[in-house]
Structures are given as C-alpha cells and as structure tokens.
Design a protein around this motif. Sequence first.
Motif, mmCIF file in Angstrom:
data_model
loop_
_atom_site.group_PDB
_atom_site.id
_atom_site.type_symbol
_atom_site.label_atom_id
_atom_site.label_comp_id
_atom_site.label_asym_id
_atom_site.label_seq_id
_atom_site.Cartn_x
_atom_site.Cartn_y
_atom_site.Cartn_z
ATOM 1 N N LYS A 205 31.783 33.447 45.175
ATOM 2 C CA LYS A 205 31.695 31.987 45.240
ATOM 3 C C LYS A 205 30.317 31.568 45.724
ATOM 4 C CE LYS A 205 33.760 27.838 47.263
ATOM 5 N NZ LYS A 205 34.828 27.289 48.155
ATOM 6 N N GLU A 206 29.805 32.280 46.722
ATOM 7 C CA GLU A 206 28.475 31.965 47.249
ATOM 8 C C GLU A 206 27.387 32.296 46.228
ATOM 9 O OE1 GLU A 206 25.548 33.181 50.998
ATOM 10 O OE2 GLU A 206 27.667 33.763 51.004
ATOM 11 N N ARG A 207 27.535 33.415 45.536
ATOM 12 C CA ARG A 207 26.492 33.839 44.591
ATOM 13 C C ARG A 207 26.446 32.951 43.356
ATOM 14 N NH1 ARG A 207 25.700 40.066 43.369
ATOM 15 N NH2 ARG A 207 23.725 39.168 42.689
ATOM 16 N N LEU A 208 27.586 32.521 42.858
ATOM 17 C CA LEU A 208 27.632 31.751 41.609
ATOM 18 C C LEU A 208 27.701 30.248 41.823
ATOM 19 C CD1 LEU A 208 30.072 33.948 39.479
ATOM 20 C CD2 LEU A 208 27.562 34.003 39.519
ATOM 21 N N GLY A 209 28.013 29.833 43.046
ATOM 22 C CA GLY A 209 28.137 28.403 43.293
ATOM 23 C C GLY A 209 29.393 27.801 42.711
ATOM 24 N N ARG A 210 30.396 28.631 42.486
ATOM 25 C CA ARG A 210 31.681 28.170 41.965
ATOM 26 C C ARG A 210 32.782 29.114 42.444
ATOM 27 N NH1 ARG A 210 31.121 26.844 37.256
ATOM 28 N NH2 ARG A 210 28.901 27.313 36.992
ATOM 29 N N PRO A 211 33.995 28.635 42.645
ATOM 30 C CA PRO A 211 35.083 29.548 43.002
ATOM 31 C C PRO A 211 35.349 30.543 41.877
ATOM 32 C CG PRO A 211 35.695 27.256 43.410
ATOM 33 C CD PRO A 211 34.436 27.224 42.606
ATOM 34 N N VAL A 212 35.572 31.790 42.230
ATOM 35 C CA VAL A 212 36.005 32.806 41.269
ATOM 36 C C VAL A 212 37.405 33.216 41.716
ATOM 37 C CG1 VAL A 212 35.491 35.015 40.191
ATOM 38 C CG2 VAL A 212 33.621 33.549 40.962
ATOM 39 N N VAL A 213 38.390 32.914 40.877
ATOM 40 C CA VAL A 213 39.783 32.942 41.334
ATOM 41 C C VAL A 213 40.628 33.916 40.515
ATOM 42 C CG1 VAL A 213 41.807 31.544 41.843
ATOM 43 C CG2 VAL A 213 39.524 30.500 41.941
ATOM 44 N N PRO A 214 40.903 35.106 41.053
ATOM 45 C CA PRO A 214 41.834 36.014 40.373
ATOM 46 C C PRO A 214 43.284 35.574 40.625
ATOM 47 C CG PRO A 214 40.291 37.196 41.819
ATOM 48 C CD PRO A 214 40.251 35.757 42.192
ATOM 49 N N SER A 215 44.080 35.628 39.585
ATOM 50 C CA SER A 215 45.522 35.395 39.696
ATOM 51 C C SER A 215 46.223 36.685 39.309
ATOM 52 C CB SER A 215 45.963 34.254 38.775
ATOM 53 O OG SER A 215 45.354 33.034 39.154
ATOM 54 N N LEU A 216 47.242 37.072 40.081
ATOM 55 C CA LEU A 216 47.912 38.348 39.881
ATOM 56 C C LEU A 216 49.228 38.182 39.136
ATOM 57 C CD1 LEU A 216 48.194 41.395 40.412
ATOM 58 C CD2 LEU A 216 49.180 40.820 42.649
ATOM 59 N N PHE A 217 49.418 39.036 38.130
ATOM 60 C CA PHE A 217 50.647 39.067 37.328
ATOM 61 C C PHE A 217 51.134 40.515 37.196
ATOM 62 C CE2 PHE A 217 48.183 35.434 35.900
ATOM 63 C CZ PHE A 217 49.119 34.421 35.776
ATOM 64 N N PRO A 218 52.384 40.711 36.800
ATOM 65 C CA PRO A 218 52.845 42.073 36.485
ATOM 66 C C PRO A 218 52.063 42.632 35.292
ATOM 67 C CG PRO A 218 54.689 40.559 36.725
ATOM 68 C CD PRO A 218 53.457 39.716 36.677
ATOM 69 N N SER A 219 52.201 43.913 35.040
ATOM 70 C CA SER A 219 51.467 44.552 33.944
ATOM 71 C C SER A 219 51.791 43.951 32.585
ATOM 72 C CB SER A 219 51.754 46.053 33.932
ATOM 73 O OG SER A 219 51.222 46.680 35.084
ATOM 74 N N SER A 220 52.924 43.293 32.466
ATOM 75 C CA SER A 220 53.289 42.638 31.200
ATOM 76 C C SER A 220 52.455 41.386 30.954
ATOM 77 C CB SER A 220 54.774 42.272 31.207
ATOM 78 O OG SER A 220 55.090 41.453 32.323
#
Length: 263
Positions: A205-220
């Motif tokens: 977020k600090e390096r790009l100036g924007r939130p980087v947001v991973p969302s977690l899901f099952p393998s499917s």
Amino acid sequence: MGIRAWPRDDTGYLIQPRDLEFLGLTRQQVDWWRRYQAPLGTTPQQFKELSSSLYQALCSACEHPEEYDVRLQGSWAFFFSGRHKNFPTERDLAEQPLALERLQTWMGSTPASERPARRPFETLYKLGALDENGTPVGPSDGDIHVSSDLMVAAAQKKWDELKGAGKLTDADIQKGFIHQKYKFVNRTAVREAFPNLEKWMSVWKERLGRPVVPSLFPSSGPPDKTQEGTGVSTHYRDSDWLVPFSPNRFPFPAGWYAASPAW
C-alpha cells in the motif's frame, strides 16, 4: 497469456487518447497491461516484486505452489470495472461541482452514445468524486483473489480459537466465517492467521499508493454467480490474469518482516 487487444468495455467502447490523458495513463502503461507485464498503476519491476513477495507471504518456500491459485481482479487487471459500475453522467454528479467540472472537461459535449458505458480504471478518483458518505473516493484497490484450501483450513482454525476465547467482535460474528454476499473468508480470520500477509499488504500500500487487497477463497475459487442478480461473477474465467509462482526471490522492501508463516 499472450497479448490483449486495445482496452474496450463490454459495449465495444475503445479507450481514446483523451481518456488516457485524463486518467494519467501512458501508452507504455497500456502496453504493459496488454502484455500482462504489469497491472495498471504498477511497473513490470514492481509487479515482479509484488508477485514474488506475495508468494513468500502466502507460503514461504512454497514447496507446493500448486496449492495456491492467485488471480488479479478489478479494473487494474481488466481496465474497466464490471457492467454493474456504469460510467458517471452529469446527472449523477449534479451535486458534486468539482467532479462535474472535471467530467465536462474530460467529455465536453460528447453524447452519451459515444462515451464509455463502464468506468475505466480510477475514474471516480480522477474526477474527485465523493462516495455515499461524502468522502473523496481514493485510488482504486489492487484486488487479488487467492484460492487455497490449505489457507482456508488455517483461517478456520484461527477463527474457532478467536471465537472460543471471546475475541471476535459482534460485527465479525454477524458476518460469519464466510462473507454472506461475496463468499470470501472473514478478513479478521485471515489477518490473525497470516500476519505476514497483513505486513505484505501494508508494505505494498505504501509502495503503490493504493490498497492491495487479497481475498481468500477455497481452492474451487469464488462461486459462480453468472445466473444470479446482475450476472457479474469472478468465478474462474479464461480471461483471468493468473499470477504464477516464481522461484525468483527479490529483496524484501523496507518494512517487510521476513518470517516463517504462522501456520
């Protein structure tokens, strides 16, 4: 993944030079995007470092990278938002003088039929638009979907521990372990189960100036919602931007704490 065509929305509108100028994008950046070298808002070098360090945060040495499916989502990956996010009109911005003025500067007297139907990358941010709470819209998020049964199991274990110890908020309990609408794993559970991932998000977020947001899901992966509501679905698609595991190891950016995963 080859090379993509010049960006266009689902109605066929092609991005014009005036659009790039207003959005602050260069043809070089679009070319990187077309060649899957860098999502919008990044450079190829940044994207290489982001991808490599993400896998380090997810699985350290990644002895079994096939257990992790990582895909970019959102307008930084597709240039346009989905068809549920229409391009703003003068009527939409009638009570926002700054945004209205910027839209008129951008589009001038161009009729609606010759404008984009969907929002290009960072449209609302560049317009200086306000959200429903009257707060200025910030830079577009860098959305990432991570699908992994291993991570979901670890998050579920942490969730059960937090719940048993009475450490979950009423809001988290109400939301549940799986988000009712979007079906991603509760962000509190992910944050507590994978502290390295939380540190990674802060660094980028600090390096790009924007939130980087991973969302977690099952393998499917995310559920298939093409037959529901607006028909917008982020379930696995041929057009998805996959982020493959890379054995390359880049130096950790300043502020990154390289430690073994917590699971």
